[in-house]
Structure formats: structure tokens, C-alpha cells
Design an enzyme around this catalytic site. Structure first.
Site, PDB file in Angstrom:
ATOM      1  N   HIS A  68     -19.505  48.859  -4.338  1.00 61.18           N
ATOM      2  CA  HIS A  68     -20.448  48.934  -5.124  1.00 61.18           C
ATOM      3  C   HIS A  68     -21.763  49.707  -4.619  1.00 61.18           C
ATOM      4  O   HIS A  68     -22.824  49.594  -5.166  1.00 61.18           O
ATOM      5  CB  HIS A  68     -20.934  47.315  -5.197  1.00 61.18           C
ATOM      6  CG  HIS A  68     -20.316  46.425  -6.032  1.00 61.18           C
ATOM      7  ND1 HIS A  68     -19.000  46.128  -5.999  1.00 61.18           N
ATOM      8  CD2 HIS A  68     -20.691  46.062  -7.440  1.00 61.18           C
ATOM      9  CE1 HIS A  68     -18.568  45.406  -7.072  1.00 61.18           C
ATOM     10  NE2 HIS A  68     -19.513  45.320  -7.966  1.00 61.18           N
ATOM     11  N   ASN A  95     -12.516  59.453  -9.188  1.00 60.15           N
ATOM     12  CA  ASN A  95     -12.177  59.736  -7.669  1.00 60.15           C
ATOM     13  C   ASN A  95     -10.934  59.178  -7.351  1.00 60.15           C
ATOM     14  O   ASN A  95     -10.792  57.938  -7.150  1.00 60.15           O
ATOM     15  CB  ASN A  95     -13.417  59.277  -6.846  1.00 60.15           C
ATOM     16  CG  ASN A  95     -14.515  60.139  -7.050  1.00 60.15           C
ATOM     17  OD1 ASN A  95     -14.518  61.184  -6.842  1.00 60.15           O
ATOM     18  ND2 ASN A  95     -15.479  59.475  -7.566  1.00 60.15           N
ATOM     19  N   GLU A 146      -9.961  25.451   9.542  1.00 66.06           N
ATOM     20  CA  GLU A 146      -8.857  24.568   9.430  1.00 66.06           C
ATOM     21  C   GLU A 146      -7.580  25.235  10.064  1.00 66.06           C
ATOM     22  O   GLU A 146      -6.600  25.288   9.790  1.00 66.06           O
ATOM     23  CB  GLU A 146      -8.359  24.883   7.646  1.00 66.06           C
ATOM     24  CG  GLU A 146      -9.357  24.315   6.920  1.00 66.06           C
ATOM     25  CD  GLU A 146      -8.973  23.568   5.783  1.00 66.06           C
ATOM     26  OE1 GLU A 146      -7.646  23.274   5.447  1.00 66.06           O
ATOM     27  OE2 GLU A 146      -9.749  22.904   5.001  1.00 66.06           O
TER      28      GLU A 146
END
Lengths: 132, 405
Positions: free
Chosen positions: B363, B302, B388
């Protein structure tokens, strides 16, 4: 099996030249007093031999799991000295190949098979072709 | 006849293919021979020691101490720490490559290891000789583990407004306050704590090293998280906690600067972990597209999915180059290093989350099952856009550079 010609000869040749026992395709090695117990990977399964030392062993890939290189060792590896020893210094003459390739040919192309009608016919055919 | 080695567990087999070598996203392109060797060790370690267990560590919330110690034996405990205290003395770029590779095995565990590395570097760089030799060797070997304590319940992005106080009393500091969301908190041994010794703002902050077992140091409950489950997260609480002055890194008032310098490298490391997760996810998607059939043919036929995969690969490579560029700037001590680290962290964590998320979508229903690794990569890297320094704070830093710099 050497990485160049895959001939599976070096260890065996060495053992013959030295007249030492050999344990090839070793997947397990246990040292005993003056001897070594070698488990070999053979077509039929596993074979265990006990060889008097000194002996020649060749390793199968099942023998060990390689260690990981450590980061410090990787960095140090480049600085290790690489000593080049000419063969003549070791009293080894020659070094030119002693094998001559005479011919290389493909195996015969696979011919079609044959269907038989009965078990008796099968056995007869096998006998005729010298297979049994 | 040579019998071939029996195939390893399915997960590990898939993982050995997680290198994606000789493709456009080959992570070894442009690296030196040494760097390729480091990367290979890290990929091998990730495939054999981490990937087969990442789902279990996530499900059972196991902090894989023994596995991390094995990694430390290879030199991964103090990658950019100086060798005289047990570190590997490698560069920021080497470090990025290593964490990117390890992350393909387990992103959460690798992310914790990067935090640990950041803390050891802070002690190595800002500690005096006595402190370096006291703390670093056992941290580099991961005999002991470290945590970075900056965030508080009342100060996240506004880190300089932190309230944990450290009152000087003779040759000790008395700490009061608490830290929130501390990775490893409660299970780790060494805590690098930013606290207030002076007036308000960044200049009043100092950096102290605490150890588990110090009286007055306790921990909150273990948090339940969407991801990063192979590392415990807890609040760290200080109640009249007594810390010797000899545990202060650098000078009073230097703490905020130390914290921020630590974070520059930390941001590259976290971004590198995102790269690894995205890399693994692209390979998982690639495999799924070739194997899964619908409407009579493999999904890979595809064009939509082909284009999607191409976009994912392109973005991954762009992110990787941003991160490696920032790593080089940091190790070269360039002026623009800090802002480049922020840009790299912003770009890579955002892009890589998108990549992992699209890989999950490819998936189909299977992507939502915990039997498939892709969902764990999505869950694990989601937080990289937050900690962070949030990606919003990263934008503040870049904007400031453009408009005020």
C-alpha cells in the site's frame, strides 16, 4: 420480478384473478384496521397507497433487512421435512405452460445521431420525427 | 424500473468483497454445505456488524459488548459447547472456519470472542453438572463474559511455575497472588483461574472459577497496547479472595491439564483469527494493486508485485490447511492433536503476520495511515505470535515430540 423470466407479473396476475387490490414494489408496509398502507418504489419516487384488505403485495428489496441465520437453525434446517404435494391433490389441472414464444429479436442496432445548427432546426427535426 | 440499492459505506462495500470467492484463496473450498452456511453467516456478520466499526473500536478502545451479544444470539458465544447448556455443539473445524471469517471484520474482537469460547468450553467439559448449568448458559448468550487467567508477572512461558496460591480453609479457598495480561480483565464477569493448591510444578495446580464482585478480587490499570484495543487488558489481583470449593473445576491438581487442553483449542482459534486477518489483507492488497497507478500503469502490472501477491496467497493457503488439519485432529481426539495444534499456531501466526505486513508494504505510504484497514490487521495479529504460548514454546513442543516422543 420473478427470478426466471423477470416479467413482474405474478403478483399483478394474482390480484386480478382474485379481484383484490394490489400494492407492488412495497418498500414500507403498515397495517391499519382492515386496511394496509403501502409505500411503493416507483420511477418518479415514492407512492403511498391505502388498500382495503385483503390485498396482494409484492416486496421491493428495501422492504426488509434479512435476518442472519443462527448456527442452530442452519443445522436444524437440513432435518426439516420436505413435503411434496402433487398438483392433482390440490385440484389443480394443467401445469403445462400456456405461454408460447413466437419470436425473440434484438432491438434495432443503435443508429448514429445527427448534429443540428440551431435550436429552431432541432425543434423542426423533433416535430418531423413525431417526437413532439 | 428497478432502482439498485444504494452502495453501502465504502468500508462495508470493500468488506463484502472480502470473501475472495472463486479465487485460489477461496476459504470455502473443501467445506460441507453446512460449513459453507456457517461461514456465510460469519462473513455477513463480519462485513455488516464489525468491519464498519473496527477502526473506531481500535481508536477509542471500545469493548463492543452489544455487537458481541448480537453474535452470541447467532450461536457464536459457545460454538463448541454442548447444546444442553446453550452452546452450538459444533466441531473444532466449524469453529475455525467461523473465527476465520469473523476475523475479517475485526481481528481483535474475534480473538477476544475465541478466548471467551475457550473458557466456556473448559467449564462445559470439566465442570460438574451444577457448575455447567450455573455458568454456561449466561456465558453462551454473552449476558456474561469470561477471561482466562494463567499468566503471571513471574510466569509466562514457564506457566507451571505460577505462584498464585489457593489455601484450603473449610469449604473455601483463599486466593493470593496476581495474574498479568488478562484479556477482558476488569470488564468481564467470570474468571477461569489457574492457581496453586498443592506442591510445586504442574501437578500442584487447580482450576477455580471466580466472579467479579467476589471480595478480594481487584484489577490493575488498563494496559495501553499496540493492537487488540477493542478488548481491555488488565492485571487480575487476588488479596485473601474467598472462593467456594464448589467453584473448582475438576479435581485438585487437574488445573494445569485443564488449562493446556483449553489452549489446544485456543491455539487453533488464534491461528484462525490470523488467517482471517491475512485473508482480508490479501484482498485489500489485490484491490490496491489494481487501482493504484505509478509509472503510467497499475501496480498490478509489475511482475515483482505479482510474484509477491502469489507468494502471499500460497502461504495463506498453506497456513489455512495446517490449521484445518489440526482442528480435525483435535475434534477426532487423535494422539497427535496437541502437537499439531502447536505446529499450526506457530506456522499460521508467523506466516499471516508476514502476509499482512507485506500487504501493508504494497500500500506504500497509504498503508501506514490509520484510514486504511491493513495497518490494523498488522497491529492486531502481531500479538498472536506471543500469546496462548509463544511461538518459541510452540517450537519446544514440536521438538519434544520429535526428540522424545
Amino acid at each position: 420480478q420473478a427470478i426466471d423470466d423477470d416479467c413482474n407479473q405474478t403478483g399483478q396476475l394474482l390480484a386480478a384473478m382474485l379481484d383484490w387490490p394490489q400494492g407492488t414494489f412495497a418498500s414500507r408496509v403498515e397495517l391499519e384496521d382492515g386496511a394496509v398502507r403501502v409505500q411503493r418504489e416507483v420511477d418518479g419516487g415514492l407512492e403511498t397507497l391505502r388498500l382495503r384488505l385483503p390485498a396482494v403485495l409484492t416486496a421491493d428489496l428495501r422492504l426488509n433487512e434479512p435476518r442472519y441465520a443462527t448456527l442452530p437453525n442452519i443445522m436444524v434446517a437440513k432435518k426439516k421435512p420436505l413435503e411434496v404435494i402433487p398438483a392433482a391433490d390440490l385440484g389443480v389441472s394443467g401445469g403445462s405452460p400456456r405461454l408460447k414464444v413466437l419470436q425473440v429479436q434484438e432491438p434495432p442496432a443503435r443508429a448514429g445521431g445527427e448534429k443540428v445548427e440551431s435550436v429552431e432546426a432541432l425543434v423542426e427535426k423533433l416535430r418531423q420525427s413525431g417526437r413532439i | 424500473a428497478m432502482a439498485w440499492r444504494a452502495a453501502p459505506r465504502a468500508a462495508a462495500r470493500l468488506l463484502l468483497g472480502r470473501r475472495g470467492i472463486a479465487s485460489c484463496i477461496d476459504p470455502s473450498t473443501g467445506l460441507t454445505e453446512d460449513q459453507k452456511e456457517f461461514q456465510k453467516v460469519a462473513f455477513d456478520f463480519a462485513a455488516k456488524e464489525m468491519a464498519p466499526y473496527m477502526a473506531e473500536w481500535d481508536e477509542k478502545e471500545i469493548f463492543p459488548v452489544e455487537t458481541m451479544r448480537k453474535a452470541a444470539q447467532l450461536g457464536f458465544g459457545g460454538i463448541y459447547v454442548k447444546p444442553d447448556v446453550g452452546g452450538s455443539g459444533l466441531s473444532r473445524l466449524d469453529t475455525s472456519i467461523i473465527f476465520e471469517a469473523l476475523s475479517t471484520g475485526c481481528t481483535s474482537t474475534t480473538a477476544y470472542m475465541s478466548i471467551h469460547n475457550m473458557c466456556v468450553w473448559m467449564i462445559d467439559t470439566f465442570g460438574n453438572e451444577e457448575q455447567r448449568h450455573r455458568f454456561c448458559p449466561s456465558l453462551c448468550s454473552m449476558e456474561k463474559f469470561a477471561s482466562y487467567c494463567l499468566t503471571e508477572p513471574g510466569s509466562g512461558s514457564d506457566a507451571a511455575s505460577l505462584l498464585t496460591s489457593a489455601q484450603r480453609k473449610g469449604d473455601t479457598y483463599i486466593l493470593n497472588g496476581s495474574k498479568a495480561f488478562i484479556s477482558g480483565g476488569g470488564d468481564t464477569d467470570v474468571y477461569v483461574v489457574m492457581c496453586r493448591t498443592g506442591g510445586p510444578g504442574p501437578k500442584g495446580i487447580s482450576c477455580l472459577v471466580l466472579e467479579k464482585g467476589m471480595p478480594g478480587l481487584s484489577f490493575g490499570k488498563k494496559e495501553k497496547k499496540v493492537g487488540w484495543n477493542s478488548q481491555p487488558t488488565r492485571a487480575v489481583i487476588f488479596e485473601d479472595c474467598v472462593v467456594p470449593v464448589g467453584n473448582r473445576l475438576g479435581a485438585e491438581g487437574q488445573g494445569f491439564s485443564i488449562a493446556m487442553q483449553g489452549l489446544n483449542g485456543g491455539r487453533i482459534n488464534i491461528a484462525s483469527c490470523s488467517l482471517g486477518a491475512a485473508h482480508a489483507s490479501v484482498l485489500l492488497a489485490q484491490e490496491h494493486l489494481t487501482v493504484r497507478k505509478q509509472f503510467g500503469e497499475p501496480l498490478a502490472n509489475n511482475q515483482y508485485l505479482q510474484f509477491r501477491l502469489a507468494e502471499m496467497a500460497t502461504r495463506l493457503l498453506a497456513a489455512r490447511l495446517m490449521v484445518r488439519n489440526a482442528a480435525r485432529a483435535l475434534q477426532d481426539g487423535r494422539q497427535d492433536a496437541a502437537v499439531l495444534c502447536s505446529m499450526a499456531k506457530l506456522f499460521a501466526t508467523d506466516e499471516c503476520f508476514g502476509i499482512c505486513n507485506q500487504a501493508l508494504q504494497m500500500h506504500g505510504g497509504y498503508g501506514y495511515l490509520k484510514d486504511y484497514a491493513v495497518q490494523q490487521f498488522v497491529r492486531d495479529i502481531r500479538v498472536h505470535q506471543i500469546l496462548e504460548g509463544t511461538n518459541e514454546v510452540m517450537r519446544m513442543i514440536v521438538a519434544r515430540n520429535l526428540l522424545q516422543g
